[in-house]
Enzyme design. Structure first.
Site, PDB file in Angstrom:
ATOM      1  N   GLU A   1     -29.320  58.112  -1.739  1.00 28.21           N
ATOM      2  CA  GLU A   1     -29.814  56.736  -1.522  1.00 28.21           C
ATOM      3  C   GLU A   1     -29.045  55.994  -0.438  1.00 28.21           C
ATOM      4  O   GLU A   1     -28.342  55.004  -0.698  1.00 28.21           O
ATOM      5  CB  GLU A   1     -29.797  55.951  -2.831  1.00 28.21           C
ATOM      6  CG  GLU A   1     -30.746  56.506  -3.869  1.00 28.21           C
ATOM      7  CD  GLU A   1     -31.003  55.541  -5.023  1.00 28.21           C
ATOM      8  OE1 GLU A   1     -30.360  54.492  -5.097  1.00 28.21           O
ATOM      9  OE2 GLU A   1     -31.876  55.862  -5.846  1.00 28.21           O
TER      10      GLU A   1
ATOM     11  N   GLU B   1     -34.627  61.648  -8.754  1.00 29.24           N
ATOM     12  CA  GLU B   1     -34.372  60.647  -9.803  1.00 29.24           C
ATOM     13  C   GLU B   1     -35.663  59.949 -10.161  1.00 29.24           C
ATOM     14  O   GLU B   1     -36.417  59.530  -9.284  1.00 29.24           O
ATOM     15  CB  GLU B   1     -33.409  59.540  -9.338  1.00 29.24           C
ATOM     16  CG  GLU B   1     -31.970  59.845  -9.445  1.00 29.24           C
ATOM     17  CD  GLU B   1     -31.091  58.646  -9.065  1.00 29.24           C
ATOM     18  OE1 GLU B   1     -31.478  57.484  -9.296  1.00 29.24           O
ATOM     19  OE2 GLU B   1     -30.002  58.910  -8.524  1.00 29.24           O
TER      20      GLU B   1
ATOM     21  N   GLU C   1     -23.666  51.770 -15.064  1.00 30.15           N
ATOM     22  CA  GLU C   1     -24.790  51.450 -14.172  1.00 30.15           C
ATOM     23  C   GLU C   1     -24.346  50.420 -13.115  1.00 30.15           C
ATOM     24  O   GLU C   1     -24.837  49.304 -13.049  1.00 30.15           O
ATOM     25  CB  GLU C   1     -25.989  50.990 -15.011  1.00 30.15           C
ATOM     26  CG  GLU C   1     -27.247  50.622 -14.256  1.00 30.15           C
ATOM     27  CD  GLU C   1     -27.691  51.576 -13.158  1.00 30.15           C
ATOM     28  OE1 GLU C   1     -27.499  52.795 -13.291  1.00 30.15           O
ATOM     29  OE2 GLU C   1     -28.213  51.081 -12.150  1.00 30.15           O
TER      30      GLU C   1
HETATM   31  C1  FCB Z   1     -30.336  54.728  -8.543  1.00 26.51           C
HETATM   32  C2  FCB Z   1     -28.957  55.344  -8.394  1.00 26.51           C
HETATM   33  C3  FCB Z   1     -28.369  55.853  -9.687  1.00 26.51           C
HETATM   34  C4  FCB Z   1     -28.684  54.927 -10.840  1.00 26.51           C
HETATM   35  C5  FCB Z   1     -30.159  54.643 -10.916  1.00 26.51           C
HETATM   36  C6  FCB Z   1     -30.590  53.788 -12.094  1.00 26.51           C
HETATM   37  O1  FCB Z   1     -30.537  53.786  -7.547  1.00 26.51           O
HETATM   38  O2  FCB Z   1     -28.986  56.420  -7.483  1.00 26.51           O
HETATM   39  O3  FCB Z   1     -27.007  56.036  -9.492  1.00 26.51           O
HETATM   40  O4  FCB Z   1     -27.936  53.785 -10.723  1.00 26.51           O
HETATM   41  O5  FCB Z   1     -30.575  54.023  -9.722  1.00 26.51           O
END
Ligand code: FCB
Length: 443
Positions: A168, A350, A404
């Protein structure tokens, strides 16, 4: 459901994802150096409740138990990240054998358990010593990253074939250098632009290092792409959404895969670009990693660094436990857009759902909201595949409830519950659901 499941292609990879700072803990053990997130957690207001990653899920000590949980789920693959300051405490120079050993043990345990390691080199925890030298705003950071990538390639490349350069890009650059929601919490347009360009250079250098040093490496990068929708349809909100779309969705994918910056950024970033840079950035990768949760609603916000801010979803939108909008059609459309624009195999690295899940008196964790979310998002993925998206794998975020980021421990994304007092793990109903989905998909 049966029809959809039966059409997953052979070899489709089912996995779970985590990241080092969010689960490992042991931040001051065995020679690990400080990261920018250790510092962020100690900054007033940096993280809700003053939470830190000091203990997190204590995965550093409980790794065998966590690998056993994955084995029980029947996943093919585990995506994790290496903590740069654990293996190179000051970010460059001396290496830390105890830190390197930890990932050796993890990789060996995964392989013994029949789980393929997918190693991500960077999930946001830059060594603080490098931040003190300018962090990603310093061009040298691309070279420091390449040396770190070479260390990992040399050490783990005999056993790890799936490599990810970054997780990301746009989140840690935008929220680290323009909107101060993440480490290092800088607010400065020029530093943001420099960070974008230097991270792109680091990615290209990382691909070259991995290609040279790891025979048979399959290399990707992970992009968080989300359609950006104006909160309401005004010219100001449309302009805000267009610039946010560049910073969020385009300034990494486009140069890395298509060899150019999108229009507004191309002009702004030019003073930071040197001859030959685009060729250094646009190195061929093997697949496109997508992290996706829902769309973004943007609005004009003149007080913010770039004049845009986060708006609200329409009032009647379904949301999940942490307030994020549930829009499976946007996921389907994003997969199709990526397929058309970048023409690479896609891995969903993800996707998941947050909440505040608790252990019930029956000893179980009932999370129907997560099962519902994962069910409809998997259906959207299947629709995209039926329409031509070449999706090769799907990883749930996350194996465990964890730290988080700015929200601390209040937002739980795991399919396994973690009691942050006792550190006991309890698979949620969604873990059983996921195990069954994988079993059925392979049947
Ligand atoms: C993403 C991140 C991960 C986690 C999720 C909920 O943006 O890559 O580390 O925080 O969101």
């Amino acid at each position: 459901m049966t029809d959809r499941i039966s059409s997953y292609p052979p070899g489709f990879t089912w996995g779970v994802s985590t990241s080092a700072y969010q689960i490992e803990g042991a931040t001051a053990e065995d020679g690990r150096g400080a990261s920018i997130w250790d510092v962020r957690c100690r900054t007033q207001g940096g993280v809700v409740n003053g939470d830190t990653g000091d203990i997190a899920c204590d995965h550093y000590h409980r790794m065998p138990e966590d690998v056993a949980l994955m084995k029980g789920l029947g996943v093919d693959a585990y995506r994790f990240s290496v903590s740069w300051p654990r293996v190179m405490p000051r970010g460059k120079g001396a290496v830390n054998d105890a830190g390197l050993d930890f990932y050796d043990r993890l990789i060996d345990r995964l392989l013994e358990s029949g789980i393929e390691p997918w190693l991500c080199l960077y999930h946001w925890d830059l060594p603080q010593a490098l931040q003190d030298l300018g962090g990603w705003a310093a061009r040298d950071c691309a070279g420091w990253y390449a040396d770190y990538a070479a260390l990992c390639a040399r050490r783990y490349g005999d056993r790890v074939k799936r490599w990810i350069t970054f997780n990301e890009f746009s989140v840690f650059t935008l929220f680290g250098y323009a909107i101060p929601w993440a480490a290092p919490g800088i607010v400065d347009r020029a530093q943001h632009l420099r960070a974008i360009h230097h991270v792109n250079l680091a990615h290209g250098a990382g691909v070259d290092v991995l290609r040279d040093m790891v025979p048979g490496a399959s290399i990707g990068a992970i992009h968080n792409r989300q359609v950006v929708i104006p909160e309401t349809d005004t010219p100001e909100n449309r302009a805000a959404a267009a610039l946010l779309d560049e910073h969020w969705n385009l300034v990494f994918c486009d140069p890395q895969i298509l060899g150019h910056y999108p229009p507004q950024t191309a002009a702004a970033i030019e003073p930071h670009v040197q001859p030959g840079d685009m060729a250094r950035i646009a190195r061929p990768v093997d697949w496109f990693g997508l992290n996706h949760y829902g769309p973004i609603f943007a609005k004009a916000d003149p007080a913010r660094t770039w004049g845009y801010g986060w708006g609200d979803a329409p009032p009647d939108s379904p949301t999940h436990g942490v307030g994020w909008a549930i829009f499976p059609d946007a996921f389907r459309d994003e997969l199709l857009t990526i397929q058309r624009r970048y023409r690479l195999p896609i891995v969903v690295t993800e996707n998941g759902c947050g909440g505040s899940d608790t252990v019930s008196p029956d000893g179980r964790v009932h999370d129907p909201h997560r099962i519902n979310y994962l069910t409809i998002y998997n259906a959207a993925m299947r629709d995209a595949m039926a329409q031509g998206a070449d999706v090769r794998g799907y990883f749930v975020w996350s194996l465990l409830d964890n730290f988080e980021w700015g929200s601390g421990y209040g937002q739980r994304f795991g399919i396994v519950h973690v009691d942050f007092q006792t550190l006991a793990r309890t698979p949620k109903d969604s873990a059983r659901w996921y195990a069954e989905l994988i079993r059925a998909a392979k049947a």
